[in-house]
Scaffold this motif. Structure first.
Motif, PDB file in Angstrom:
ATOM      1  N   GLN A  74      31.683  45.921 -12.101  1.00 48.06           N
ATOM      2  CA  GLN A  74      31.286  45.336 -10.823  1.00 48.06           C
ATOM      3  C   GLN A  74      31.440  43.811 -10.803  1.00 48.06           C
ATOM      4  OE1 GLN A  74      30.629  47.367  -8.220  1.00 48.06           O
ATOM      5  NE2 GLN A  74      31.096  48.992  -9.674  1.00 48.06           N
ATOM      6  N   LYS A  75      31.964  43.246 -11.864  1.00 48.33           N
ATOM      7  CA  LYS A  75      32.217  41.822 -11.955  1.00 48.33           C
ATOM      8  C   LYS A  75      33.520  41.623 -12.703  1.00 48.33           C
ATOM      9  CE  LYS A  75      27.352  40.325 -11.992  1.00 48.33           C
ATOM     10  NZ  LYS A  75      26.296  39.600 -12.759  1.00 48.33           N
ATOM     11  N   SER A  76      33.943  40.406 -12.827  1.00 51.20           N
ATOM     12  CA  SER A  76      35.180  40.119 -13.545  1.00 51.20           C
ATOM     13  C   SER A  76      34.919  39.972 -15.045  1.00 51.20           C
ATOM     14  CB  SER A  76      35.830  38.843 -12.986  1.00 51.20           C
ATOM     15  OG  SER A  76      36.183  39.036 -11.649  1.00 51.20           O
ATOM     16  N   HIS A  77      34.041  40.803 -15.588  1.00 54.13           N
ATOM     17  CA  HIS A  77      33.741  40.738 -17.012  1.00 54.13           C
ATOM     18  C   HIS A  77      34.851  41.412 -17.804  1.00 54.13           C
ATOM     19  CE1 HIS A  77      29.143  40.362 -16.101  1.00 54.13           C
ATOM     20  NE2 HIS A  77      29.820  39.250 -15.877  1.00 54.13           N
ATOM     21  N   PRO A  78      35.333  40.782 -18.842  1.00 52.69           N
ATOM     22  CA  PRO A  78      36.386  41.409 -19.648  1.00 52.69           C
ATOM     23  C   PRO A  78      35.825  42.528 -20.516  1.00 52.69           C
ATOM     24  CG  PRO A  78      35.700  39.365 -20.659  1.00 52.69           C
ATOM     25  CD  PRO A  78      34.969  39.450 -19.333  1.00 52.69           C
ATOM     26  N   ILE A  79      36.696  43.402 -20.939  1.00 55.05           N
ATOM     27  CA  ILE A  79      36.345  44.465 -21.876  1.00 55.05           C
ATOM     28  C   ILE A  79      36.769  44.013 -23.275  1.00 55.05           C
ATOM     29  CG2 ILE A  79      36.843  46.837 -22.574  1.00 55.05           C
ATOM     30  CD1 ILE A  79      37.165  47.515 -19.627  1.00 55.05           C
ATOM     31  N   ILE A  80      35.855  44.130 -24.229  1.00 57.59           N
ATOM     32  CA  ILE A  80      36.117  43.672 -25.590  1.00 57.59           C
ATOM     33  C   ILE A  80      36.916  44.722 -26.364  1.00 57.59           C
ATOM     34  CG2 ILE A  80      35.077  42.977 -27.791  1.00 57.59           C
ATOM     35  CD1 ILE A  80      34.738  40.948 -25.562  1.00 57.59           C
ATOM     36  N   ARG A  81      37.942  44.271 -27.059  1.00 53.58           N
ATOM     37  CA  ARG A  81      38.699  45.099 -27.981  1.00 53.58           C
ATOM     38  C   ARG A  81      38.748  44.397 -29.336  1.00 53.58           C
ATOM     39  NH1 ARG A  81      37.610  48.466 -25.044  1.00 53.58           N
ATOM     40  NH2 ARG A  81      38.943  49.911 -23.854  1.00 53.58           N
ATOM     41  N   TYR A  82      38.894  45.180 -30.399  1.00 55.13           N
ATOM     42  CA  TYR A  82      38.842  44.649 -31.756  1.00 55.13           C
ATOM     43  C   TYR A  82      40.178  44.827 -32.456  1.00 55.13           C
ATOM     44  CZ  TYR A  82      33.799  44.946 -30.959  1.00 55.13           C
ATOM     45  OH  TYR A  82      32.530  44.808 -30.440  1.00 55.13           O
ATOM     46  N   LEU A  83      40.652  43.757 -33.112  1.00 56.42           N
ATOM     47  CA  LEU A  83      41.758  43.902 -34.047  1.00 56.42           C
ATOM     48  C   LEU A  83      41.221  44.630 -35.269  1.00 56.42           C
ATOM     49  CD1 LEU A  83      43.468  40.393 -33.799  1.00 56.42           C
ATOM     50  CD2 LEU A  83      44.406  42.577 -33.029  1.00 56.42           C
ATOM     51  N   GLN A  84      41.934  45.630 -35.728  1.00 55.24           N
ATOM     52  CA  GLN A  84      41.396  46.522 -36.745  1.00 55.24           C
ATOM     53  C   GLN A  84      41.332  45.879 -38.133  1.00 55.24           C
ATOM     54  OE1 GLN A  84      40.242  50.008 -35.715  1.00 55.24           O
ATOM     55  NE2 GLN A  84      40.102  48.318 -34.248  1.00 55.24           N
TER      56      GLN A  84
END
Length: 355
Positions: A74-84
């Motif tokens: 509902q906002k422009s919040h990014p989704i976190i992803r992890y380098l393995q």
């Protein structure tokens, strides 16, 4: 604004072209070895929603911006992803899906990993096989290492290479190593006993060290006393670790000297340098959740960010991860030793400082 000025040679690789050709030869050799032993190569994501939960390993994170993400949040919040930090989770998902014996050569990423034996981005060789234990894997690892050293002999100057022992690699339990070199039990000693022995052996205790924590003492004695003693053997396996160092290994309760069992885990040291970590893999999702929570609590205690405890690995394990053993090997380190080099920078084209 002050900006560092790149060195005029920063565009050049730190490894020689000849060494990089030799490294290519060893990559070919390792693939031939695994395929000759019935393994098949897989590829899994380097960028994932999952991250290995480990109190002592910090991943690199990145942000994913998408229209879907904006709608979900509902906002422009990014989704976190992890380098393995390891392909472990994804490879175990493949085992659950029906894979039998698989290997992967990939890049892994860990924060604060810099030095002659560390680089934040490094090459990892990892493999899993159904129906085996960590004891079976030790035999396989020795065959692999000898194969790579033989391949290195054919392309490098053998006078610079440290030779492997002619006899079978020494196998030493973690407990026996501590009794032999540290003069105390790793499994049964109290924190007070470690403290007294540290004074007797004149071991310097780091600032902020938790003197009431046996795990901290085990790690300190391993680095300061045991590992230096292992150098004289050339090649040695440490196996059956204390249960507090189990990570995702099974804990065996029967026929062992410790009241809490031992973790069915091993590490191989070449010239005193840790090369790989192997496990008889834990398959119980309930126990994995407990260990995730324990590691997360340790991270929070040290004022480090928590990592996601829910993962696709847990979903796979609840569906039924088969009994298996797995090993993760630092490929850059093995290449370095097999070619007779002294640092990772000599076998990596562009380490962190030049990436």
């Amino acid at each position: 604004m002050n900006q560092s000025v790149p060195d005029s040679s920063d565009y050049l690789p730190t490894a020689s072209i000849e060494t990089l050709k030799q490294r290519s030869h060893l990559l070919h050799a390792v693939r031939n070895f695994f395929e000759a032993n019935g393994y098949w190569e897989v590829e899994t994501p380097i960028l994932s929603r999952d991250s290995v939960v480990d109190a002592h390993i910090d991943p690199f994170t990145t942000e994913w911006h998408s229209d879907e993400g904006r709608v979900v949040n509902q906002k422009s919040h990014p989704i976190i992803r992890y380098l393995q930090t390891s392909p472990e989770f994804a490879m175990k998902r493949l085992l659950t899906a029906g894979a039998d014996q698989i290997y992967q050569i990939t890049h892994a990423f860990r924060q604060a990993e810099r030095g002659t034996l560390h680089n934040p981005e490094f090459s990892m060789l990892e493999w899993y096989r159904r129906g085996e234990t960590h004891i079976d894997q030790m035999t396989f690892v020795e065959l692999l290492v000898r194969h790579i050293y033989d391949a290195a002999d054919s392309v490098s100057d053998q006078s610079t290479q440290t030779m492997l022992p002619d006899d079978q690699f020494l196998r030493l339990s973690y407990e026996d190593a501590f009794l032999k070199y540290a003069d105390l039990s790793a499994l049964n000693s109290t924190a007070e006993a470690f403290q007294r022995m540290a004074i007797e052996k004149q071991i310097s205790v780091p600032s902020g060290f938790d003197q009431n924590d046996c795990l901290s003492w085990q790690n300190l004695f391993l680095v300061e006393v045991v590992e230096p003693a292992l150098r004289k053997w050339g090649a040695v396996f440490l196996y059956d670790y204390p249960p507090e160092q189990a990570a995702l290994a099974c804990i065996r309760q029967d026929d062992n000297p410790g009241p809490r069992g031992v973790a069915e885990r091993f590490e191989l040291y070449l010239q005193g340098i840790e090369i790989c970590n192997g496990y008889h893999e834990l398959t119980d999702p309930h126990e994995v959740r407990i260990r995730f929570r324990q590691q997360s609590a340790l991270r929070l205690k040290e004022n480090r960010p928590a990592l996601p405890e829910e993962s696709t690995l847990l979903q796979a394990m609840e569906a039924g991860l088969p009994a298996c053993a797995g090993t993760a090997l630092g490929w850059d380190r093995l290449v370095m030793l097999a070619l007779g080099k002294q640092s990772l920078q000599e076998v990596i084209a562009f380490p962190f400082e030049r990436a």
